[in-house]
Write a protein that holds these residues in place. Structure first.
Motif, short mmCIF file in Angstrom:
data_model
loop_
_atom_site.label_atom_id
_atom_site.label_comp_id
_atom_site.label_asym_id
_atom_site.label_seq_id
_atom_site.Cartn_x
_atom_site.Cartn_y
_atom_site.Cartn_z
N GLY A 264 37.45 -0.70 -26.00
CA GLY A 264 37.44 0.82 -25.85
C GLY A 264 36.37 1.59 -26.47
N GLU A 265 35.51 1.16 -27.27
CA GLU A 265 34.75 1.73 -27.96
C GLU A 265 33.56 2.35 -27.21
OE1 GLU A 265 36.96 -0.41 -30.88
OE2 GLU A 265 35.49 -1.31 -29.30
N LEU A 266 33.27 3.68 -27.26
CA LEU A 266 32.23 4.49 -26.45
C LEU A 266 31.12 4.60 -27.36
CD1 LEU A 266 31.70 6.06 -23.73
CD2 LEU A 266 32.31 7.87 -25.05
N ILE A 267 29.82 4.24 -26.49
CA ILE A 267 28.67 4.59 -27.34
C ILE A 267 27.56 5.16 -26.08
CG2 ILE A 267 27.94 2.03 -27.08
CD1 ILE A 267 26.33 2.51 -29.95
N LYS A 268 26.94 6.01 -26.54
CA LYS A 268 25.73 6.57 -25.52
C LYS A 268 24.59 5.72 -25.55
CE LYS A 268 26.68 11.60 -26.10
NZ LYS A 268 26.01 12.76 -26.49
N VAL A 269 23.96 5.30 -24.30
CA VAL A 269 22.88 4.53 -24.30
C VAL A 269 21.85 5.29 -23.75
CG1 VAL A 269 21.75 2.50 -23.46
CG2 VAL A 269 24.23 2.44 -24.19
N ASN A 270 20.97 6.21 -24.38
CA ASN A 270 19.79 7.13 -24.12
C ASN A 270 18.66 6.56 -24.02
OD1 ASN A 270 21.98 9.12 -24.10
ND2 ASN A 270 21.40 9.98 -25.92
N ALA A 271 17.73 7.10 -23.52
CA ALA A 271 16.20 6.62 -23.02
C ALA A 271 15.23 7.29 -24.16
CB ALA A 271 15.88 6.85 -21.78
N ASN A 272 14.16 6.63 -24.66
CA ASN A 272 13.06 7.07 -25.22
C ASN A 272 12.00 7.12 -23.94
OD1 ASN A 272 14.26 6.40 -27.74
ND2 ASN A 272 13.09 4.35 -27.93
N ILE A 273 11.50 8.75 -23.98
CA ILE A 273 10.50 8.84 -23.03
C ILE A 273 9.31 9.68 -23.85
CG2 ILE A 273 12.43 9.00 -21.36
CD1 ILE A 273 11.92 12.23 -21.57
N GLY A 274 8.15 9.57 -22.70
CA GLY A 274 7.05 10.51 -23.36
C GLY A 274 6.31 10.90 -22.33
N PHE B 251 17.84 7.61 -36.61
CA PHE B 251 17.08 6.44 -37.23
C PHE B 251 15.75 5.98 -36.51
CE2 PHE B 251 20.56 6.15 -39.89
CZ PHE B 251 19.95 5.81 -41.22
N GLY B 252 14.52 6.48 -36.94
CA GLY B 252 13.30 6.01 -36.52
C GLY B 252 12.97 4.78 -37.41
N THR B 253 13.65 3.52 -37.12
CA THR B 253 13.58 2.39 -37.50
C THR B 253 12.08 1.75 -38.01
OG1 THR B 253 14.26 1.17 -35.78
CG2 THR B 253 15.87 1.85 -37.26
N LYS C 290 30.21 10.95 -40.57
CA LYS C 290 31.76 10.90 -40.06
C LYS C 290 32.58 11.78 -40.59
CE LYS C 290 35.31 7.52 -38.56
NZ LYS C 290 35.68 6.09 -38.39
N LYS C 291 32.56 11.67 -42.11
CA LYS C 291 33.28 12.61 -42.97
C LYS C 291 33.09 13.98 -42.46
CE LYS C 291 33.68 9.14 -46.68
NZ LYS C 291 33.03 8.90 -48.15
N LYS C 292 31.86 14.31 -42.27
CA LYS C 292 31.47 15.83 -41.80
C LYS C 292 31.56 16.24 -40.54
CE LYS C 292 30.06 17.22 -46.14
NZ LYS C 292 30.42 18.67 -46.53
N GLY C 293 31.96 15.12 -39.55
CA GLY C 293 32.27 15.33 -38.12
C GLY C 293 30.87 15.37 -37.34
N LYS C 294 29.77 14.83 -38.06
CA LYS C 294 28.54 14.67 -37.27
C LYS C 294 28.11 13.34 -36.70
CE LYS C 294 27.27 18.72 -39.81
NZ LYS C 294 26.09 19.55 -40.68
N TRP C 295 27.12 13.01 -35.85
CA TRP C 295 26.73 12.00 -35.50
C TRP C 295 25.45 11.12 -35.85
CZ3 TRP C 295 22.43 11.40 -32.05
CH2 TRP C 295 22.13 12.59 -31.48
N VAL C 296 25.41 10.09 -35.37
CA VAL C 296 24.27 9.01 -35.96
C VAL C 296 23.78 8.37 -34.58
CG1 VAL C 296 23.35 7.54 -37.58
CG2 VAL C 296 25.16 9.02 -38.30
N GLY C 297 22.23 8.46 -34.43
CA GLY C 297 21.93 7.59 -33.45
C GLY C 297 20.67 6.82 -33.88
N ILE C 298 20.15 5.89 -33.35
CA ILE C 298 19.12 5.01 -33.49
C ILE C 298 18.10 5.09 -32.51
CG2 ILE C 298 18.13 2.85 -34.12
CD1 ILE C 298 21.15 1.99 -35.03
N CYS C 299 16.80 5.33 -32.60
CA CYS C 299 15.80 5.53 -31.57
C CYS C 299 14.55 4.62 -31.97
CB CYS C 299 15.38 6.86 -31.45
SG CYS C 299 14.50 7.65 -32.81
N GLY C 300 14.60 3.92 -32.86
CA GLY C 300 13.56 2.62 -33.10
C GLY C 300 13.92 1.34 -32.37
N GLU C 301 13.05 0.34 -32.67
CA GLU C 301 12.90 -0.66 -31.96
C GLU C 301 14.32 -1.61 -31.94
OE1 GLU C 301 10.14 -4.77 -31.63
OE2 GLU C 301 9.23 -2.87 -32.68
#
Length: 542
Positions: A268-278, A451-453, A493-504
């Motif tokens: 049941g965990e939801l996670i967005k899967v977005n795209a890198n574009i240019g 995160f730009g890993t 999470k404590k501040k109600g803000k979100w985290v994403g990863i856009c690196g490889e």
């Protein structure tokens, strides 16, 4: 048993049926060893030829800039790095000076020695890089010999067959005419395989001596799914593989349809899967492959090949065109990240010994504020009236950096007098260790982190991400990066803000479960990877 079937390695998926276009290579095995010229003249010939090939590779990279991702385009940067390797050039010039050998013989000898050393290391990745060295060497020698590999012409869609095909050759052809690629050499990690996948061209490599059975203009079935080809197929085989191709096409359509929806794990965990574009083309691929939104819009890729700064209205028009491909989706737009490996003619950048840690991203933006950053901010503020956009800030190193860009956004918003009720959400692209390790200092100044890993790993490991000689360190950075991501997720999470990863690492299937477990809210990846990643997420149970 089918006697007309040859087994190879499936390098890029898909089934194609078509005529063979056999590419025959120039024979450069006979090279004059000694030169009648002065050594200085031979060295100048070498330098001029390197310059010619560098310009050619940059042109070929430009051919693909709207077709493949930034990560895949970096393969052409690696080719230039091989071409301009200072150690290789130094050894070549030394041989010319000390032995009075010709430039072509000297370079061939030194590059073969270089590739031989790398090949002796039992590593698939390095073995593939040794092949790249040989390809670049062959192209440079052809220029030195006055031969040309560019006169390969074919009309209409064909399946390209050759002993070997280089990434430079693929970029020089019109991709719409390439139905498939078949080679005697190669493996699944070769750059040719990577580019074939990125261009969605089915490919089978590693046929070895069996490739001699394939003849120009013969009919061929290429099965990238199974890594095999069938030459001179029977009517029965043609019928069978036409059915298989249609089934694969329908299956792909169903997968695409399924992936239009957001994805949940089995628990049941939801996670967005977005795209890198240019580019506009990337946005179309994001729509095609079912992106939940755009997690990284690399705006600088829209303005690389030009002679002047893009104006506010010009940017607004282009961004609007791209966003209208997915008008209801969230767009996270990164402010221009010029500098380092993305230099442009209209920005006067001084020579820097470490450009990745110098004037780039917002550092460069503020240096050229009126011409570079200001027009972009104003275009994005105007854009935010009609679309769901967020601004992502690159190369933030300390708290003053984020305060400065926030102030600039407020000032430009006030100046535009658009009666906006709220500011555009602002986020930091976490690329520097200082931000990654001290997220609590930044959390109240931003709405999200991404995160730009790729850059983060190079700074953590002191390993240039464009230098293949230290590429192994980036994989070793993953455990440290995961700890940093987990810490930022806990703070956010404590501040109600979100985290994403856009690196490889966002597209590494083996890490997906951990991403979800530690609280990552969004992944942004190459569009073509979206169906595979969504399918993997559906199978996860925490």
């Amino acid at each position: 048993m089918n006697h007309n079937k040859i087994k190879g390695i499936g390098a890029s998926p898909g089934i194609e049926i078509g005529e063979i276009f056999f590419i025959k290579k120039n024979n450069i095995s006979i090279i004059k060893k000694n030169s009648s010229n002065k050594p200085i003249d031979e060295i100048n010939r070498l330098k001029n030829s390197i310059s010619i090939l560098e310009k050619k590779i940059l042109g070929l990279k430009n051919n693909l800039k709207n077709k493949i991702s930034k990560e895949n385009l970096s393969i052409y940067d690696s080719n230039i790095e091989i071409l301009k390797d200072p150690d290789l050039i130094e050894k070549t010039t030394h041989l010319i000076k000390s032995k009075n050998y010709s430039a072509e013989y000297s370079y061939k000898y030194c590059s073969e020695e270089y590739a031989k050393v790398i090949n002796e290391i039992d590593d698939e990745y390095l073995s593939a890089r040794a092949k790249d060295i040989k390809e670049i060497s062959n192209e440079l020698i052809e220029i030195l010999l006055g031969k040309s590999s560019a006169n390969i012409n074919f009309s209409g869609p064909k399946i390209l067959v050759s002993e070997k095909i280089s990434t430079n050759e693929i970029a020089s052809f019109k991709s719409k005419y390439i139905k498939g690629i078949v080679t005697a050499e190669g493996g699944s990690t070769d750059h040719v395989s990577i580019i074939s996948k990125a261009l969605e061209i089915p490919a089978v490599v590693g046929l070895k001596s069996e490739i001699k059975k394939l003849k120009n203009n013969d009919k061929l079935i290429l099965n990238g799914q199974e890594g095999e080809v069938i030459y001179n197929p029977t009517q029965k085989q043609l019928k069978e593989y036409k059915i298989k191709k249609n089934i694969l096409k329908e299956k792909f359509k169903n997968v695409i349809k399924k992936n239009k929806e957001t994805v949940k794990t089995t628990s049941g965990e939801l996670i967005k899967v977005n795209a890198n574009i240019g580019s506009l083309n990337d946005a179309k691929k994001a729509l095609k492959y079912g992106a939940d939104g755009i997690g990284l819009f690399r705006t600088e890729f829209c303005f690389l090949n030009r002679q002047n700064f893009p104006s506010e209205d010009e940017q607004l028009k282009l961004y609007t065109k791209i966003i209208n491909v997915l008008p209801k989706k969230e767009f996270i737009i990164r402010l221009s990240d010029f500098g380092s490996d993305k230099k442009v003619d209209y920005i006067n950048q001084p020579y820097e010994q470490n450009p990745a840690m110098g004037y780039r991203g917002l550092r460069l933006g503020f240096k050229y504020y009126d011409k570079l950053l200001k027009p972009q901010l104003r275009a994005l503020i105007r854009l935010s009236l009609n679309y769901n956009i967020k601004i992502l800030c690159p190369m933030i190193s300390d708290i003053d950096d984020i305060k400065e860009i926030k102030k600039a956004v407020i000032n430009e918003s006030d100046d535009l007098k658009l009666n906006k009720t709220s500011q555009i959400p602002l986020g930091i692209m976490i690329e520097t260790p200082n931000v990654a390790m001290n997220a609590e200092e930044f959390i109240d100044h931003v709405d999200f982190f991404s995160f730009g890993t790729n850059d983060l790993s190079q700074f953590l490991m002191a390993a240039d991400r464009t230098n293949e000689n230290v590429a192994k360190y980036h994989e070793k950075a993953i455990p440290s990066i995961m700890k940093l991501i987990e810490n930022v997720c806990n703070i956010s999470k404590k501040k109600g803000k979100w985290v994403g990863i856009c690196g490889e690492i966002a597209s590494k299937k083996e890490l997906l479960k951990m991403f979800i477990k530690i609280g990552v809210n969004e992944l942004s990846i190459s569009p073509i990877m979206i169906p595979e990643i969504k399918e993997s997420i559906r199978k996860i149970k925490l």
